[in-house]
Write a protein that holds these residues in place. Sequence first.
Motif, PDB file in Angstrom:
ATOM      1  N   LEU A   1       0.821  -1.216   0.000  1.00 32.03           N
ATOM      2  CA  LEU A   1       0.000   0.000   0.000  1.00 32.03           C
ATOM      3  C   LEU A   1       0.856   1.268   0.000  1.00 32.03           C
ATOM      4  O   LEU A   1       0.477   2.273  -0.576  1.00 32.03           O
ATOM      5  N   GLN A   2       2.028   1.214   0.630  1.00 29.15           N
ATOM      6  CA  GLN A   2       2.899   2.386   0.704  1.00 29.15           C
ATOM      7  C   GLN A   2       3.758   2.575  -0.531  1.00 29.15           C
ATOM      8  O   GLN A   2       4.002   3.707  -0.949  1.00 29.15           O
ATOM      9  N   THR A   3       4.235   1.481  -1.124  1.00 26.53           N
ATOM     10  CA  THR A   3       5.176   1.611  -2.247  1.00 26.53           C
ATOM     11  C   THR A   3       4.583   1.223  -3.592  1.00 26.53           C
ATOM     12  O   THR A   3       5.147   1.547  -4.624  1.00 26.53           O
ATOM     13  N   GLY A   4       3.468   0.483  -3.587  1.00 27.23           N
ATOM     14  CA  GLY A   4       2.812   0.111  -4.832  1.00 27.23           C
ATOM     15  C   GLY A   4       3.351  -1.166  -5.455  1.00 27.23           C
ATOM     16  O   GLY A   4       4.189  -1.853  -4.878  1.00 27.23           O
ATOM     17  N   VAL A   5       2.827  -1.448  -6.658  1.00 27.51           N
ATOM     18  CA  VAL A   5       3.206  -2.650  -7.408  1.00 27.51           C
ATOM     19  C   VAL A   5       3.618  -2.215  -8.809  1.00 27.51           C
ATOM     20  O   VAL A   5       2.768  -1.796  -9.599  1.00 27.51           O
ATOM     21  N   PRO A   6       4.907  -2.281  -9.133  1.00 23.30           N
ATOM     22  CA  PRO A   6       5.361  -1.872 -10.464  1.00 23.30           C
ATOM     23  C   PRO A   6       4.666  -2.662 -11.574  1.00 23.30           C
ATOM     24  O   PRO A   6       4.376  -3.845 -11.421  1.00 23.30           O
ATOM     25  N   GLY A   7       4.396  -1.973 -12.680  1.00 24.97           N
ATOM     26  CA  GLY A   7       3.806  -2.629 -13.840  1.00 24.97           C
ATOM     27  C   GLY A   7       2.308  -2.842 -13.767  1.00 24.97           C
ATOM     28  O   GLY A   7       1.739  -3.491 -14.633  1.00 24.97           O
ATOM     29  N   GLN A   8       1.683  -2.325 -12.729  1.00 23.46           N
ATOM     30  CA  GLN A   8       0.232  -2.474 -12.580  1.00 23.46           C
ATOM     31  C   GLN A   8      -0.463  -1.127 -12.805  1.00 23.46           C
ATOM     32  O   GLN A   8       0.178  -0.084 -12.824  1.00 23.46           O
ATOM     33  N   PRO A   9      -1.783  -1.146 -12.966  1.00 21.29           N
ATOM     34  CA  PRO A   9      -2.526   0.090 -13.226  1.00 21.29           C
ATOM     35  C   PRO A   9      -2.425   1.121 -12.099  1.00 21.29           C
ATOM     36  O   PRO A   9      -1.908   0.831 -11.021  1.00 21.29           O
ATOM     37  N   ARG A  10      -2.966   2.281 -12.365  1.00 22.91           N
ATOM     38  CA  ARG A  10      -2.959   3.404 -11.412  1.00 22.91           C
ATOM     39  C   ARG A  10      -3.636   3.031 -10.086  1.00 22.91           C
ATOM     40  O   ARG A  10      -3.259   3.511  -9.031  1.00 22.91           O
ATOM     41  N   GLU A  11      -4.675   2.200 -10.136  1.00 21.95           N
ATOM     42  CA  GLU A  11      -5.376   1.749  -8.936  1.00 21.95           C
ATOM     43  C   GLU A  11      -5.165   0.250  -8.764  1.00 21.95           C
ATOM     44  O   GLU A  11      -5.186  -0.499  -9.731  1.00 21.95           O
ATOM     45  N   LEU A  12      -5.003  -0.173  -7.515  1.00 21.47           N
ATOM     46  CA  LEU A  12      -4.796  -1.590  -7.207  1.00 21.47           C
ATOM     47  C   LEU A  12      -6.107  -2.207  -6.735  1.00 21.47           C
ATOM     48  O   LEU A  12      -6.721  -1.709  -5.791  1.00 21.47           O
ATOM     49  N   ASP A  13      -6.513  -3.290  -7.404  1.00 24.10           N
ATOM     50  CA  ASP A  13      -7.717  -3.983  -6.951  1.00 24.10           C
ATOM     51  C   ASP A  13      -7.329  -5.131  -6.016  1.00 24.10           C
ATOM     52  O   ASP A  13      -6.154  -5.446  -5.831  1.00 24.10           O
ATOM     53  N   MET A  14      -8.323  -5.739  -5.406  1.00 24.78           N
ATOM     54  CA  MET A  14      -8.084  -6.791  -4.423  1.00 24.78           C
ATOM     55  C   MET A  14      -7.311  -7.973  -5.006  1.00 24.78           C
ATOM     56  O   MET A  14      -6.428  -8.521  -4.354  1.00 24.78           O
ATOM     57  N   ASP A  15      -7.639  -8.374  -6.245  1.00 18.84           N
ATOM     58  CA  ASP A  15      -6.952  -9.515  -6.842  1.00 18.84           C
ATOM     59  C   ASP A  15      -5.482  -9.225  -7.116  1.00 18.84           C
ATOM     60  O   ASP A  15      -4.627 -10.082  -6.885  1.00 18.84           O
ATOM     61  N   VAL A  16      -5.162  -8.037  -7.593  1.00 21.96           N
ATOM     62  CA  VAL A  16      -3.758  -7.679  -7.843  1.00 21.96           C
ATOM     63  C   VAL A  16      -2.988  -7.670  -6.518  1.00 21.96           C
ATOM     64  O   VAL A  16      -1.877  -8.195  -6.434  1.00 21.96           O
ATOM     65  N   ILE A  17      -3.591  -7.110  -5.492  1.00 21.34           N
ATOM     66  CA  ILE A  17      -2.938  -7.064  -4.179  1.00 21.34           C
ATOM     67  C   ILE A  17      -2.709  -8.478  -3.657  1.00 21.34           C
ATOM     68  O   ILE A  17      -1.619  -8.811  -3.189  1.00 21.34           O
ATOM     69  N   TYR A  18      -3.716  -9.335  -3.756  1.00 17.99           N
ATOM     70  CA  TYR A  18      -3.571 -10.720  -3.292  1.00 17.99           C
ATOM     71  C   TYR A  18      -2.447 -11.435  -4.049  1.00 17.99           C
ATOM     72  O   TYR A  18      -1.594 -12.090  -3.429  1.00 17.99           O
ATOM     73  N   GLN A  19      -2.445 -11.342  -5.353  1.00 16.86           N
ATOM     74  CA  GLN A  19      -1.432 -12.034  -6.155  1.00 16.86           C
ATOM     75  C   GLN A  19      -0.032 -11.557  -5.800  1.00 16.86           C
ATOM     76  O   GLN A  19       0.908 -12.355  -5.685  1.00 16.86           O
ATOM     77  N   HIS A  20       0.125 -10.248  -5.605  1.00 22.55           N
ATOM     78  CA  HIS A  20       1.440  -9.710  -5.246  1.00 22.55           C
ATOM     79  C   HIS A  20       1.837 -10.153  -3.829  1.00 22.55           C
ATOM     80  O   HIS A  20       2.992 -10.531  -3.593  1.00 22.55           O
ATOM     81  N   LEU A  21       0.894 -10.102  -2.896  1.00 29.08           N
ATOM     82  CA  LEU A  21       1.155 -10.578  -1.534  1.00 29.08           C
ATOM     83  C   LEU A  21       1.639 -12.027  -1.552  1.00 29.08           C
ATOM     84  O   LEU A  21       2.625 -12.378  -0.895  1.00 29.08           O
TER      85      LEU A  21
END
Length: 111
Positions: free
Chosen positions: A47-67
Amino acid sequence: MGSDELLADQAEIDGSYLLAAAPDNGFALAPPGETHTAFTGELLRILQTGVPGQPRELDMDVIYQHLRRELAAKGRPLPQRRARNTAGRLLLARNQAFDPAAAQNHPRCRP
């Protein structure tokens, strides 16, 4: 896409989403000397640093996959999810790592 359009998209979300730190029969890990559990610490980092290569907004599935990827790479308990219908598309946070220049070449990431 303007912010009004994003709000309209959110109105179409239907379902529920459960994100857990460990499996039903497992335990969350609280590493010695760390302020948070492994799961919470990684979630806060995303949440603080983000996920490179992903859209401007992070959805629950993107966050889960990255976690899941990050915790697996560290040998920590894997998070679990239960999702119904379209709840995985629910936007949770702005992506602090969003790069508008790189997004021009990736259709899912366009601003």
